[in-house]
Design a protein around this motif. Sequence first.
Motif, PDB file in Angstrom:
ATOM      1  N   LYS A  90      -4.308   6.424   9.192  1.00  0.00           N
ATOM      2  CA  LYS A  90      -5.431   5.819   8.480  1.00  0.00           C
ATOM      3  C   LYS A  90      -4.893   4.785   7.484  1.00  0.00           C
ATOM      4  N   THR A  92      -5.308   4.476   4.453  1.00  0.00           N
ATOM      5  CA  THR A  92      -4.975   5.072   3.158  1.00  0.00           C
ATOM      6  C   THR A  92      -3.706   5.925   3.185  1.00  0.00           C
ATOM      7  N   GLU A  93      -3.109   6.114   4.349  1.00  0.00           N
ATOM      8  CA  GLU A  93      -1.925   6.978   4.466  1.00  0.00           C
ATOM      9  C   GLU A  93      -0.629   6.207   4.167  1.00  0.00           C
ATOM     10  N   LEU A 118      -9.781  -0.146  11.832  1.00  0.00           N
ATOM     11  CA  LEU A 118     -10.033   1.284  11.698  1.00  0.00           C
ATOM     12  C   LEU A 118      -8.767   2.068  11.343  1.00  0.00           C
ATOM     13  N   ASN A 119      -7.670   1.810  12.053  1.00  0.00           N
ATOM     14  CA  ASN A 119      -6.413   2.536  11.856  1.00  0.00           C
ATOM     15  C   ASN A 119      -5.263   1.551  11.764  1.00  0.00           C
ATOM     16  N   SER A 148      -3.669   1.310  -0.010  1.00  0.00           N
ATOM     17  CA  SER A 148      -3.954   1.162   1.408  1.00  0.00           C
ATOM     18  C   SER A 148      -2.972   0.207   2.070  1.00  0.00           C
TER      19      SER A 148
END
Length: 166
Positions: A90, A92-93, A118-119, A148
């Motif tokens: 993601k 945010t990872e 999206l990813n 992000s």
Amino acid sequence: VNYDTAPDYNSQMKAMENGVAYFGIPGANSRPGQVGNTVLSGHSSNDIIDQGNYKFIFARLDHLTNGDTVFVNYQGKRYTYTVTKKEVVKPTEVTKLVYATDKPILTLITCTPLGTSLNRLLVTAEQVSPSPKDATPAPSTGGSATTSIPGNSPTFVQRIFGGGDQ
């Protein structure tokens, strides 16, 4: 590769208009030839109305497989890496980019699936040439924190109707 860019969204998007952007964050701020993770981001399928000539530079990044070779030129020297891992995360990872290593590592980032933000696809590779034994230490600090991983700008439809993440 533009190595003179900050890891925030706006700086990354501006840098990616002109190629691949260095995404140096605390814990993942090495450069080629240094021990640690060198992180580079590029677009895979930015909207056709967006600025820049490099909207699709990483469009085929998902075709790389373990054992493939990646070259990065830095300060007049060619660095050779071998792909060791692919992972979809993601946006945010960010923590997936920060980990302890005693090797010079390269991570290439782009959005996936194509046409979305999206990813993020992370393609990780280990330096094989010049000898990783000659790698110097990365700076102990540097870069700035971010929440992000950079991605594509909103599509034309998202700009009109809203939706989509960065």
